[in-house]
Scaffold this motif. Structure first.
Motif, mmCIF file in Angstrom:
data_model
loop_
_atom_site.group_PDB
_atom_site.id
_atom_site.type_symbol
_atom_site.label_atom_id
_atom_site.label_comp_id
_atom_site.label_asym_id
_atom_site.label_seq_id
_atom_site.Cartn_x
_atom_site.Cartn_y
_atom_site.Cartn_z
ATOM 1 N N HIS A 155 -2.768 11.692 4.078
ATOM 2 C CA HIS A 155 -2.398 11.017 2.829
ATOM 3 C C HIS A 155 -1.619 11.909 1.877
ATOM 4 N N LEU B 228 -4.775 1.872 7.089
ATOM 5 C CA LEU B 228 -5.409 0.846 6.259
ATOM 6 C C LEU B 228 -5.292 -0.527 6.906
ATOM 7 N N SER C 189 -4.724 9.979 -4.661
ATOM 8 C CA SER C 189 -4.690 9.200 -3.429
ATOM 9 C C SER C 189 -6.082 9.046 -2.837
ATOM 10 N N THR D 243 -0.437 6.320 6.532
ATOM 11 C CA THR D 243 -1.690 5.984 5.859
ATOM 12 C C THR D 243 -1.857 4.478 5.740
ATOM 13 N N LEU E 72 -8.287 9.903 7.005
ATOM 14 C CA LEU E 72 -7.028 10.193 6.319
ATOM 15 C C LEU E 72 -7.109 11.610 5.761
ATOM 16 N N TRP F 206 0.836 -1.203 0.000
ATOM 17 C CA TRP F 206 0.000 0.000 0.000
ATOM 18 C C TRP F 206 0.874 1.257 0.000
ATOM 19 N N LEU G 106 -7.793 5.493 -1.853
ATOM 20 C CA LEU G 106 -8.206 5.196 -0.484
ATOM 21 C C LEU G 106 -9.698 4.880 -0.401
ATOM 22 N N LYS H 92 -10.052 1.321 -1.327
ATOM 23 C CA LYS H 92 -9.604 0.441 -0.238
ATOM 24 C C LYS H 92 -10.659 0.362 0.858
#
Length: 482
Positions: A280, A298, A45, A294, A320, A25, A49, A52
């Motif tokens: 982030h 996660l 980003s 970050t 984030l 990641w 994210l 994710k």
């Protein structure tokens, strides 16, 4: 890897990403170099994210936007007596004086003019009041030594708990200071008040690089440039030879741009909420700052998505941030929306912040950056109850987080002026905080690449903070703080 210290509350066994997964990641995020508000209207980003968070199974996923400011130089020059001097622009210097929150006037351009500023360069050394008292800087270009003022020694001495079981603390390392706190604001304020036309900051405590981009500093209304220690010596040699005329040129623009904070939830048995945070955005690749932090967020989100809601005593909120480099507008809006607004459906009762899983670095021979395959000294700033302090110490010990010091935030913030982590605004809003951070020398530099991440610590840090979050979740909310 065992995710529990001896006294951690029991939860259903749930997988924790290993170091390779967490590192992947980080690798993905570093591909978005100059991400967040560092690149105009950048969503790279954020979109990564969001995907994710959705893939893990978080709920109520959202992006909060706040008005921030993008600054970039399109041209810069520095010469002394006709000799070009390598340099980099000081980000957010040459502010027009209307501040970062005001509307950008016109196209937001700034310029020293087609010919730049040509004026005598005046060396004020360390930039103290006495140094300025002995110099006439009105209409001139000020040269000064930028000094970092927070050595490792000060933090280790302030530690309430230091985990270094193998005696790795080296006295010769302890005077190295991280770049977060410096004399910059004091010196530049003196230069502006006394009418300087511009400034050149010598990175006197740094390795041989001028590719540094520090956090936003307000009210820097004159143009400024960074130079290396060796370039500073070159200018001082020229001055000693009677060469004093310098030309400084800086052109660029300030443009309003949105900062974007990515937020996701895991409901628990209570609406009382534990916030797990990093940022982030990054000025460069940002392997350490803050792809590493970050990725740790996660890792915790991935783990807790596998824990059934009936085994989550409190709601978990994963956050984030953006605008870490450009004025913290996203952080302030988050606090206004989720912490201080009346009648909120969820009450944030604790904050966990994760930043900078870094390799140690020093200034090596010839001003080189010397990087070691061991963790940078790191601090955990906290203001939680004695029972939770013990939980932090136990988690650090159980998972072998060597070179870690626990620090009392309530004692240190009055001395430092602020909490030196991404949790500052949440902490100031009164939320009890546990905030992990390190300050390697290259933190703000282009040298913060993927290889600077201390990969062996990635999984142990995730495991240690799962233990800590489990303790926070099991603690009555009114007993979390000091």
């Amino acid at each position: 890897m065992n995710s529990r210290s001896a006294d951690a509350p029991r939860v259903l066994t749930a997988a924790i990403p290993d170091g390779n997964q967490i590192f992947s990641w980080i690798r993905d995020l570093t591909a978005f170099s100059g991400r967040g508000t560092q690149t105009l209207d950048d969503r790279r980003s954020v979109d990564y994210l969001l995907a994710k968070f959705a893939g893990f199974g978080l709920t109520d996923i959202q992006v909060q936007e706040a008005d921030s400011l993008h600054w970039h130089a399109t041209r810069s020059e520095l010469s002394v007596g006709g000799t070009p001097i390598p340099h980099s622009p000081v980000a957010f210097s040459f502010d027009s004086g209307d501040g970062p929150f005001a509307a950008v006037k016109g196209n937001g351009r700034f310029s020293t003019g087609p010919d730049g500023i040509t004026a005598p360069i005046v060396d004020v050394g360390e930039g103290q009041e006495d140094d300025f008292a002995e110099a006439n800087v009105d209409g001139k270009i000020v040269l000064f030594n930028l000094r970092f003022v927070l050595p490792r020694r000060a933090l280790l001495d302030a530690g309430k708990f230091v985990y270094d079981p193998h005696g790795t603390v080296n006295p010769s390392d302890l005077d190295t200071a991280n770049p977060y706190l410096s004399n910059f604001e004091d010196v530049v304020e003196r230069a502006i008040k006394q009418g300087a036309a511009g400034f050149v900051a010598v990175l006197a405590d740094y390795f041989e690089s001028h590719d540094i981009r520090t956090e936003y500093k307000p009210d820097v209304t004159i143009p400024g440039l960074w130079i290396t220690k060796s370039a500073g010596a070159q200018i001082r040699t020229l001055s000693a030879q009677g060469v004093s005329a310098a030309t400084l040129r800086l052109e660029g623009e300030r443009v309003s741009t949105p900062a974007r904070t990515v937020i996701g939830f895991l409901p628990g048995l209570s609406s009382d909420t534990i916030m797990i945070q990093s940022h982030h955005d990054s000025a460069w690749q940002g392997g350490v700052e803050d792809a590493s932090g970050t990725a740790e967020v996660l890792a915790l989100a991935h783990h807790y998505c596998q824990v059934p809601q009936e085994q989550r005593p409190k709601t978990l909120m994963f956050v984030l941030m953006d605008s870490h480099w450009t004025g913290y507008q996203a952080h302030q809006k988050f606090v206004e929306t989720f912490i201080t607004a009346p009648g909120l459906p969820r009450r944030i009762v604790a904050n966990v912040t994760l930043e900078h899983i870094a390799k140690q670095a020093e200034v090596g021979p010839g001003g080189s950056l010397q990087v070691f395959d061991r963790p940078e000294y790191r601090g955990i700033f906290e203001n939680v109850s004695p029972t939770l302090k013990d939980a932090i110490d136990n988690a650090v010990t159980a998972h072998g987080l060597e070179r870690t010091v626990r620090l009392d935030a309530d004692e240190l913030v009055p001395l430092m002026g602020e909490l030196p982590t991404d949790a500052e605004f949440v902490f100031e809003a009164g939320v009890p905080t546990i905030s992990l951070i390190s300050g390697p020398l290259y933190l703000y530099d282009k040298a913060d690449t993927l290889d600077k991440v201390h990969k062996p610590d990635l999984a142990p840090i995730a495991c240690a903070f799962i233990d800590i979050v489990n303790h926070l979740a099991a603690t009555p909310s009114d007993r979390i703080g000091n």
